[in-house]
Design an enzyme around this catalytic site. Structure first.
Site, PDB file in Angstrom:
ATOM      1  N   GLN B 125       0.846  -1.197   0.000  1.00  0.00           N
ATOM      2  CA  GLN B 125       0.000   0.000   0.000  1.00  0.00           C
ATOM      3  C   GLN B 125       0.879   1.244   0.000  1.00  0.00           C
ATOM      4  O   GLN B 125       1.977   1.238   0.533  1.00  0.00           O
ATOM      5  CB  GLN B 125      -0.977  -0.009   1.174  1.00  0.00           C
ATOM      6  CG  GLN B 125      -0.357  -0.177   2.552  1.00  0.00           C
ATOM      7  CD  GLN B 125       0.188   1.108   3.145  1.00  0.00           C
ATOM      8  OE1 GLN B 125      -0.002   2.174   2.590  1.00  0.00           O
ATOM      9  NE2 GLN B 125       0.876   0.997   4.264  1.00  0.00           N
ATOM     10  N   SER B 128       0.392   6.971   2.940  1.00  0.00           N
ATOM     11  CA  SER B 128       0.974   8.120   3.631  1.00  0.00           C
ATOM     12  C   SER B 128       2.029   8.821   2.796  1.00  0.00           C
ATOM     13  O   SER B 128       2.697   8.212   1.956  1.00  0.00           O
ATOM     14  CB  SER B 128       1.625   7.666   4.939  1.00  0.00           C
ATOM     15  OG  SER B 128       0.659   7.182   5.827  1.00  0.00           O
ATOM     16  N   SER B 162       3.863  -0.383   3.573  1.00  0.00           N
ATOM     17  CA  SER B 162       4.051  -1.743   4.103  1.00  0.00           C
ATOM     18  C   SER B 162       4.321  -2.743   2.993  1.00  0.00           C
ATOM     19  O   SER B 162       3.655  -2.713   1.955  1.00  0.00           O
ATOM     20  CB  SER B 162       2.810  -2.192   4.880  1.00  0.00           C
ATOM     21  OG  SER B 162       2.601  -1.341   5.974  1.00  0.00           O
ATOM     22  N   GLU B 245     -10.575  -2.082   6.238  1.00  0.00           N
ATOM     23  CA  GLU B 245      -9.214  -2.053   6.757  1.00  0.00           C
ATOM     24  C   GLU B 245      -9.214  -1.861   8.259  1.00  0.00           C
ATOM     25  O   GLU B 245      -8.490  -2.518   8.992  1.00  0.00           O
ATOM     26  CB  GLU B 245      -8.409  -0.929   6.099  1.00  0.00           C
ATOM     27  CG  GLU B 245      -6.956  -1.026   6.482  1.00  0.00           C
ATOM     28  CD  GLU B 245      -6.117   0.172   6.049  1.00  0.00           C
ATOM     29  OE1 GLU B 245      -4.919   0.102   6.248  1.00  0.00           O
ATOM     30  OE2 GLU B 245      -6.672   1.154   5.543  1.00  0.00           O
ATOM     31  N   ASN B 361      -5.412   5.780  16.407  1.00  0.00           N
ATOM     32  CA  ASN B 361      -6.585   5.593  17.265  1.00  0.00           C
ATOM     33  C   ASN B 361      -7.230   6.922  17.647  1.00  0.00           C
ATOM     34  O   ASN B 361      -8.429   6.970  17.945  1.00  0.00           O
ATOM     35  CB  ASN B 361      -6.190   4.785  18.507  1.00  0.00           C
ATOM     36  CG  ASN B 361      -6.036   3.311  18.168  1.00  0.00           C
ATOM     37  OD1 ASN B 361      -6.063   2.936  16.987  1.00  0.00           O
ATOM     38  ND2 ASN B 361      -5.876   2.477  19.179  1.00  0.00           N
ATOM     39  N   GLU B 362      -6.448   8.013  17.601  1.00  0.00           N
ATOM     40  CA  GLU B 362      -7.040   9.330  17.880  1.00  0.00           C
ATOM     41  C   GLU B 362      -8.024   9.699  16.762  1.00  0.00           C
ATOM     42  O   GLU B 362      -9.119  10.203  17.023  1.00  0.00           O
ATOM     43  CB  GLU B 362      -5.942  10.387  18.002  1.00  0.00           C
ATOM     44  CG  GLU B 362      -5.137  10.294  19.297  1.00  0.00           C
ATOM     45  CD  GLU B 362      -4.266   9.049  19.384  1.00  0.00           C
ATOM     46  OE1 GLU B 362      -3.775   8.577  18.332  1.00  0.00           O
ATOM     47  OE2 GLU B 362      -4.086   8.538  20.500  1.00  0.00           O
TER      48      GLU B 362
END
Lengths: 314, 383
Positions: B125, B128, B162, B245, B361-362
């Site tokens: 992928q 980012s 990744s 995902e 997680n934020e």
């Protein structure tokens, strides 16, 4: 394989919710706390007419012959609406622990309660109950009501109980215990959902520094964690209802207790000082959750039952 | 409500269990983020594919067996229970394939899915960028139209990609309309990592292996046939499966019960478990069980035509924190031996990435608060 409520089960939940939403259970709970049991007793009768205490009672004893899933649905509604009274004891414990005519009385809506020391040393609302029992090692006696003990939850009236005469026809007290734990967990789940809903409503309208406090991440993240905790406790609750063994029932109690407790802490925090008053309704659930967290076994007691199950496996 | 399997599901479970028991390597394969380990994991994928077990829910013509969602979860539970190797093709089969099924042309499906299913082509992928992490929509890498050659020319830089160190193909979003703001004007591209103009620079992760890489694009030509979905529609295409995902497919539903069982084994085999570890064990087991049952609930809803939606964010926060806590307890149980590198330290280091990737997680908590609880968005520019 279908791990979702059936349409009938959803209808049952909705009918309880619509009755309770209209019946002003908060006023009943406050009266109950203040020593006027009449509104609470009326509510008990209405819920008995809807079959709540009869759910677990077999049909040949005048009950509904329903499953623990239906019990969980009803107890969640009772927790959500802060309905007062010994529901866990009647509809959970005694509906399994009794047999014969005394079980039939439960199905007919007799308000009954039980102490089961050492885990449950006091009988809830014994002064209001028509029938009081005391669980002893593997057996059951009638209970003589002794001194009152104040609960941290003012809507719960605790009483010491001493043994009376042996109960003639005993059902399965061990299964009754599991149902009481499960019912308590369900009540905690309902209380947690209620505090989350009310807190979300509050932070959407309360403004500070020129905007709704619910738009701040510091508030959002705490409430998101409450949502996450409740969402992952619920499957344990229903999984345990499908197979109420000690390990899974205890896991449900731990998870629902933790999730509801988080809801109460966050709920209080985001409300600020108004939440810390007795007058504001949030107080009913904050104190209830603290009481229920330890009722029918503390978190430590139930974690230990899970640990025992995990360490006994080969 | 019921949690019992049908005879057909039980038969499928038995077949999978039996095959895995006979075929899962006794010794763990070397890390998939090394050249030798990558090859070994590809070989394992090929063996799975020969049994029709690499992508059980896919159509037969792409090496699947048209299994139901419930059977897929059964497969995943058995797979992790058996301690089978990690899936080197995960980015492709779980993240990209659902998009190719939904938005790809039949030609793209025929061209890409079979080699993805066999592990012959492994996908990386490329989301980012150095300046676009949680704020993915601010990405800057560009795609310039080249009508003459019938395609696009990519420029820019992607990072934390990744599997890119050893993978064959990549997928990601590029800004194809420089005038459009943020979510608009993005296009979803597929590209071979050995294309002219792509430089791959592996990055060592916490565990020392090159689990991800930086990708540099210097006038990389991509033909129109390798655009996924419509040009300019990339954000919508990518987000149509973002729920997957974060939720169901990024971390297998079978993963944590198997890990919690291994933790319980470790506890039982520790002569005097340190005080406090019993609580870590119990809580990890309870949460793994919660995750398993929650998954059955999700699968039941999806099977009835429901959608994952923002619930994937609820899920992602839960499993990523569970994974860290479970491994912390294992290390506590190992006591002074915990420092010694081994499967538990590997798992621990891997778990630390969970709260970060696929949206921190934020960000997930923001999504839960805004889309599920309905809380107001923050005024622009203050986040």
């Amino acid at each position: 394989m279908r791990f979702e409520l059936t349409e009938d089960q959803r209808d049952f939940a909705e009918s309880l919710d619509s009755y309770l939403s209209a019946a002003d259970p908060i006023a009943a709970a406050r009266s109950w706390a203040a020593g006027d049991p009449d509104p609470g007793r009326t509510m008990w009768r209405r819920l008995a007419e809807q079959g709540v205490p009869a759910l677990l009672v077999p049909e040949d004893s005048g009950g509904a012959g329903a499953t623990p899933v239906e019990l969980v649905i009803a107890m969640e509604a009772i927790g959500f609406h802060a309905v007062p009274g010994p529901w866990v004891e009647s509809a959970g414990y005694l509906a399994r622990a009794l047999a014969g005519p005394e079980l039939e009385a439960i199905a007919e809506g007799a308000m009954a309660t039980v102490a089961a020391p050492p885990v449950t040393p006091y009988a809830l609302d014994a002064e209001q109950a028509e029938r009081v029992y005391l669980a002893t090692d593997g057996g059951l006696t009638s209970g003589t009501v002794g001194a009152a003990v104040a609960s941290v939850d003012r809507t719960r009236h605790l009483h010491r109980v001493t043994a009376g005469s042996a109960v003639d026809q005993v059902g399965d007290p061990a299964a009754g215990f599991e149902m009481a734990v499960l019912a308590t967990a369900a009540q905690l789940m309902g209380a947690g959902e209620r505090m989350l809903r009310d807190s979300v409503d509050y932070v959407k309208q309360r403004r500070q520094f020129g905007r709704e406090i619910g738009s701040y991440q510091a508030i959002k993240h705490q409430l998101a964690d409450v949502r996450i905790g409740l969402d992952f406790a619920r499957p344990l609750l229903y999984g345990a209802a499908l197979d109420p063994n000690a390990r899974d029932v205890s896991a449900a109690k731990v998870a629902c207790g933790d999730a509801a407790y988080r809801a109460s802490r966050v709920g209080l925090q985001v409300h600020g000082a108004i939440g810390y008053t007795m007058e504001f309704d949030l107080s009913l659930w904050i104190t209830k959750v603290r009481a229920l967290a330890g009722a029918w076994g503390t978190a430590a007691f139930h974690r230990n039952r899970v640990l025992t199950a995990l360490t006994e496996v080969g | 409500m019921d949690l019992t399997m049908s005879p057909a599901e039980l038969a499928f479970q038995a077949e999978v269990r039996q095959w895995l028991a006979a075929n899962v390597p006794d010794e763990p394969l070397p890390s998939m983020d090394t050249a030798a380990g990558f090859a070994a994991h590809q070989e394992w994928e090929a063996r799975l594919a020969r049994e029709g077990l690499s992508v059980v829910s896919w159509p037969r013509k792409y090496h699947g067996r048209e299994a139901s969602l419930i059977e897929w979860v059964i497969f995943e539970e058995e797979y992790y229970r058996a301690g089978a190797p990690g899936r080197v093709s995960q980015n492709g089969i779980f993240l990209l394939a659902p998009i190719i099924f939904d938005h790809g042309t039949p030609e793209q499906q025929d061209r890409f899915l079979p080699s993805m299913a066999t592990g012959e082509q492994v996908w990386a992928q490329a989301w980012s960028e150095p300046e676009a992490g949680s704020d993915l929509a601010s990405l800057r890498s560009t795609a310039r139209r080249d009508d003459e050659r019938g395609g696009w020319v990519l420029n820019g830089q992607k990072t934390w990609s990744s599997r890119a160190a050893y993978a064959h193909w990549g997928f990601g979003l590029f800004r194809s309309d420089p005038e459009a703001a943020r979510h608009a004007g993005l296009t979803y591209f597929l590209f071979p990592l050995d294309a002219t103009g792509i430089t791959v620079r592996p990055i060592a992760q916490l565990d020392g292996e090159a689990g991800f890489a930086e990708l540099f694009f210097d006038d990389v030509f991509v033909p129109d046939e390798d655009v996924l979905g419509a040009p300019g529609d990339g954000w919508r295409v990518a987000m149509s499966t973002a729920g997957n995902e974060r939720g169901l497919s990024l971390r297998s539903p079978g993963r944590f019960c198997a890990a919690a069982d291994r933790l319980a084994e470790l506890y039982r085999s520790t002569p005097e478990p340190p005080v406090g570890t019993e609580r870590g064990l119990v809580d990890a087991w309870i949460r793994a069980q919660a995750y398993r049952l929650y998954t059955w609930g999700t699968v039941s809803r999806l099977a009835d035509g429901g959608e994952m939606g923002a619930a994937g964010s609820v899920n992602k926060v839960f499993w990523s924190e569970l994974d860290v806590a479970l491994h912390e307890t294992a290390l506590d149980l190992l006591g002074p031996e915990a420092e010694v590198a081994g499967p538990w330290t590997d798992g621990y280091l891997f778990s630390l990435s969970g709260p970060i990737y696929a949206g921190t997680n934020e960000i997930q908590r923001n999504i839960v608060a805004e889309r599920i609880l309905g809380l107001p968005r923050e005024p622009k520019g203050t986040r």
